[in-house]
Each structure stands twice: as C-alpha cells, then as structure tokens.
Enzyme design. Structure first.
Site, mmCIF file in Angstrom:
data_model
loop_
_atom_site.group_PDB
_atom_site.id
_atom_site.type_symbol
_atom_site.label_atom_id
_atom_site.label_comp_id
_atom_site.label_asym_id
_atom_site.label_seq_id
_atom_site.Cartn_x
_atom_site.Cartn_y
_atom_site.Cartn_z
ATOM 1 C CD GLU A 1 -2.888 1.233 0.328
ATOM 2 O OE1 GLU A 1 -2.704 1.989 -0.646
ATOM 3 O OE2 GLU A 1 -3.910 0.536 0.464
ATOM 4 N N GLY B 1 12.632 21.740 1.037
ATOM 5 C CA GLY B 1 12.724 20.300 1.282
ATOM 6 C C GLY B 1 11.584 19.521 0.628
ATOM 7 C CG ASP C 1 7.412 9.152 -7.546
ATOM 8 O OD1 ASP C 1 7.918 8.240 -6.880
ATOM 9 O OD2 ASP C 1 6.367 9.752 -7.200
ATOM 10 C CE LYS D 1 4.432 7.547 -5.747
ATOM 11 N NZ LYS D 1 4.512 8.990 -5.403
#
Lengths: 314, 314
Positions: B130, B187, B201, B205
């Site tokens: 998950e 950040g 990225d 997913k």
C-alpha cells in the site's frame, strides 16, 4: 460464500443481483412477506423478476431465511431506531449460529452497538457494516486499517439528499420547499424525507463512526448526538454565504467522543463543499494528516458494493 | 508482530518509531552500512538516536537483518529500476523463509511484479505494498476491497513534488526554475528531483496500479508507460489555462491496460486540481461510480502509516 439476504429494497436486491459476479451464491432471500430458499443457490434473475412483477420473492415465509443454510447473513431491512428490530434479531440469529453478519441497516450499530459487539464476542461469526456509512466509500475500513486509536476526528457530508437540496438552493437561488419538491420528483428525496433533512440519518452515521472510534469503551446512540437539520436554512442565508465565498453544508462531526450534526459554513472550494448527492468524509489521523474520501454515499448498487467488499473481507 | 525493517531513511525510521504504538516490536533494523538485531525487540528510541548522531543504526552488518528472527520484513530502501535490487533480494529472502514482506520501495512491484508474485505463490508469506502508491492514502486496499475486476480506470495526481511546483507556478505566476529552487529550499523537492519532475515516480505508481488491476495476467513495467514530465510547462501556459478557468496537473492514468503520465488541463475546481503536495486518486468503479481519495502522498510518518496498516492486515 453462501448468502442469506434479508431485505429486498434497493440494496438487498442489488446484493442479490451482483452476488454471483463476486463469486457468491444466494441461498436465501427474504422481503417483509415472503422468502425463497435454495441451498444450491437461488436463480437470482428469476427471483428479482418475480419481485418486480408479483411483489414477492418466493413462496416461503420470511423467517425461513434465518434458518436456511448460509455463511453470511446480509441485513438490508430498513433502519429502525430504539430496539433496532427486526434487524437486530436477524443479526442475533446469525451470530448465535456462528455465522457472519454484514449490515446495510444502520439501526443495530447506531442504537445497540454494545449488544451487537457482545453477541459477536460469543460467536465464531463476525459483524461488518461498511455499507451503513457513506455507501460505497471505504470509511470504516480505512478507520480500521489505521486503527481507531490513531484517528483523532472525522468530519463529513454524510447525507446525499440534504446535500443535493443545499447545493441546488445555493446554485439556483431557490428556496427549501421548492428544491425539496424537485428532489422528490427526481427520486433523490423520499416521499417522507424527514430523517434526511432533519439530520437524523447523518447523525446515525456519526454515531456509528463514534462507536467504531471508541469501540468497546463507551456506547453511543442517537440520543448522544446533537442534531440540527436543514429545514430552517433560507435562500437568503445561502446568498449571504455566497457573497463571502462560502456555502452551507450539513456537516457531521465526530470529535473527542461528541457527535454533532448541523448546517455549517464552508469555503466554496473546500473539499467539504461537495455538490449534488455526493458525500465526503475527512479523517484526521495522528501520523498521516488528513485523508479525504468522497463518492456516492447512497444508492442500491453503490451500497451493495460496500456489502460485497465486507463479504470479501470475511 | 516482529518486524525486520530494512532501510533507515524517512520511511524506515518512522516505521521503527511508530511500531510499538501499533503493538509491534522491531527485532532487526538495517541501514546501508549497519544493523541492529535483538530478538527481544531493539530499543527503538536509542537506535534512532544513534542513527541521528553517529549515522549508523548498530554494530552488525546490514545482511544480518535478513537472517534475524521476524514475522514481517519491511522493505524501505530507495526505489531502484530494472532488477529492483537490492530490494527484490530482500523480499525474496523473506518469502523463501515463509515470512511476510511489506514494501515502501516501488521497484520490486513496478519492475518485477511477476517475479514477486511467483515467489509469493511458493511461500507461506504474503506481500503487501500500500505504501508504494500515494503514501497514507488507502488506494490499493480499496481496489482490493472492490476487487480489481470491478475497477474500470484509475486517474490521479500521484507526485506531490510535481504538484507543488505546478500549484505554485499557477498561483504565484512564477516560472518552473524559480519554483523548483524554492521547492528544494523547502525540502519539498530533493536535490535531484529528476524522477519527480520527469514523471517517472508517478509512472511507477501507475504501473503498480496497472499490475494490481490486471494481477497475474499481464505484467507492466516502467517501459510500458507513456510518460511526459512537467519541465517544459511554461508560466504562460498556466496563465492561458487560468484565463479559461482551468489549471495544469501532472495526471497519471491507468485505463484498459495502458499507463500514461503527463501534464493535463483540469478545471480549477475539479477534484483532480488538488493543491500543494497533496495527492488524489480517482477510482472509476463498475457499480459504485467514482470514488475519490485524497491526502498526503508522501512523507515519513504518512508512508509509515500505510506500512503499519498493511502489517495490521496481515
């Protein structure tokens, strides 16, 4: 799994219709006056057809379904308050036979949560009730996955009828009575919409969430909820809100053991300002910030999907 | 449960920090150069403190963690492409010992899904992941609850860094380079933000979702995804969109076996137009309409919450 489906309204009928598609068979199906039983699995298409044409599901008596062969009893009779009967008795019958019970009926877990949990502790069977809160939206299972002790608050729009009325009033500048009549014409509001517009339905869902969050420590019932409906909301109140970039939604809040339901001002573009019959739940978590879950909070196939997800979990 | 946590970045460290609060003990914890092992449960506060001050978690060798006593191996090393090592090897070690594996590392289930499932079939252990999609958001568990065969499409904003950059560009009228530098200062973006801004990225997913939806029939890898990043989005494109009541979001789409990631125009007030680092996933279901789930898609404690929810499910 073999299912005994009690209740032949929109939700019960959808469960029967979708069961085989999810790998289950229906061995018993009852409405308020009749039942059909077949341990090999009833012919669901024929039964649903008979219900539509003749108004009954079969030749048996409704109570026969309770003693039929099944793994999971699906309780989909209308929600009742107080003793939550006859739904409560159906769940009791299943648990006493060490069978599982999956609820679409809010009554037993809103009004007699401690009794349900006590029966469950004595049984090999489990009780699940995702369908009682927010239709297809995975609210209770998400609370369970995070562990109730790590959820600090739940807020949401949990009644689609009230939300439809408030949305229409705000966007069309119409008054409450006018939009309610329209909603009834569209089938969005029932002939007697009392529980939707007075906040009772949303409060029952809030109470169920409060019970899940506190689990066995404290029991909540509808009496513990502070509830205000939307009947007194005027078109001019919505106009004032709109001029300020806001709108009014019927919000259920479960925070620190209190359950409150009432009209609240929310920013126009906030997640809580869902429109139409959509529902939303916001879960405040201890470690993972806010989770929003939105979707169709009612409807036969939608609620049946939650019932079938619960059965899958068993 | 006894946990072996492999990887001591933000996610691994948060899992170690929150484990006892969820009723688990950490019997092994490894970073890339060291490990601490204690079958009675390591002193997590002391170990995290040592990591912060000395840069190592303990005096053992990292590979010792794989042979330690544990029920669940938590794979939280950085995502790698291609052979997905060393993460894949860690999962293999756990499954070959009939232990469970819970992943925060996307590599093994994005690049070698069939291999992971093959190992799982031969093992008493299970693999859950998950945390690889959308941090704390219960996306994969909801797909699982509905049964993948009843989900027809998934669309979403699955990368918080790219979304932060697009949101800031749109609201502040700043250009890409400027906002990226700001995100790095805050950040929100890493020193090397390549995988976030070029769409990799989000695509990983999307590929994981495609694998779950098709399950064992077809395997998807990053090579199967059609990916465009946000580096070429200009401030003027966002202004044009804005004048039309729309904005640009990096949308991942999984529909009918295809995975596509790219900048798309979405209405300003649409659920997909989440702002800042928030993520959203829209699940199109066969019987229950559209479900939206939004929340924090990344972050140590957020992602650790998903890991701990998976462990709870086991």
């Amino acid at each position: 799994m073999k299912l005994a489906v009690i209740g032949a309204g929109a939700v019960g009928s959808s469960v029967v219709e979708l069961a085989s598609d999810h790998g289950h068979s229906v061995t018993a199906f009852a409405d308020s006056s009749s039942a059909v039983i077949d341990s090999a699995g009833v012919d669901t298409a024929a039964v649903l057809d008979r219900k539509r044409t003749d108004g009954v599901v079969g030749g048996g008596a409704p109570e026969d379904a309770l003693s039929a062969e099944y793994d999971v009893l699906v309780e989909a009779t209308p929600t009742t308050l107080g003793d939550a009967e006859p739904g409560f008795g159906h769940i009791q019958a299943a648990l006493e036979r060490d069978r599982h019970a999956v609820l679409a009926n809010k009554g037993p877990v809103a009004e007699r949560y401690a009794d349900v949990r006590a029966l469950e502790r004595e049984s090999e069977g489990s009780v699940l009730f995702e369908a009682t809160v927010g239709g297809a939206m995975p609210i209770l299972s998400t609370i369970d996955d995070f562990d109730p002790s790590h959820i600090t608050a739940v807020r949401g729009v949990l009644n689609g009828t009230a939300n439809f009325i408030l949305s229409r009033m705000a966007t069309e500048g119409l008054d409450y009575e006018h939009v309610l009549a329209e909603a009834q014409d569209l089938g969005v509001a029932e002939a007697d919409p009392t529980f939707d517009v007075d906040g009772t339905d949303a409060a029952l869902k809030g109470v169920i969430i409060a019970n899940v969050l506190s689990d066995d420590e404290t029991e909540y019932t509808l009496d513990d909820a502070e509830v205000t409906g939307i009947q007194e909301i005027s078109g001019s109140a919505l106009e004032l809100a709109r001029a300020d970039g806001r709108t009014v939604r019927l919000i259920a809040e479960v925070v620190e053991g209190s359950v409150r339901v009432g009209p609240r001002l929310v920013p126009d573009n906030a997640p809580l300002a869902v429109s139409g019959t959509r529902n939303i739940a916001q879960l405040e978590t201890e470690h993972a910030g806010q989770l929003n879950i939105s979707g169709r909070g009612a409807g036969g196939p939608e609620t049946a999907s939650a019932v079938l997800a619960d059965i899958g979990r068993l």
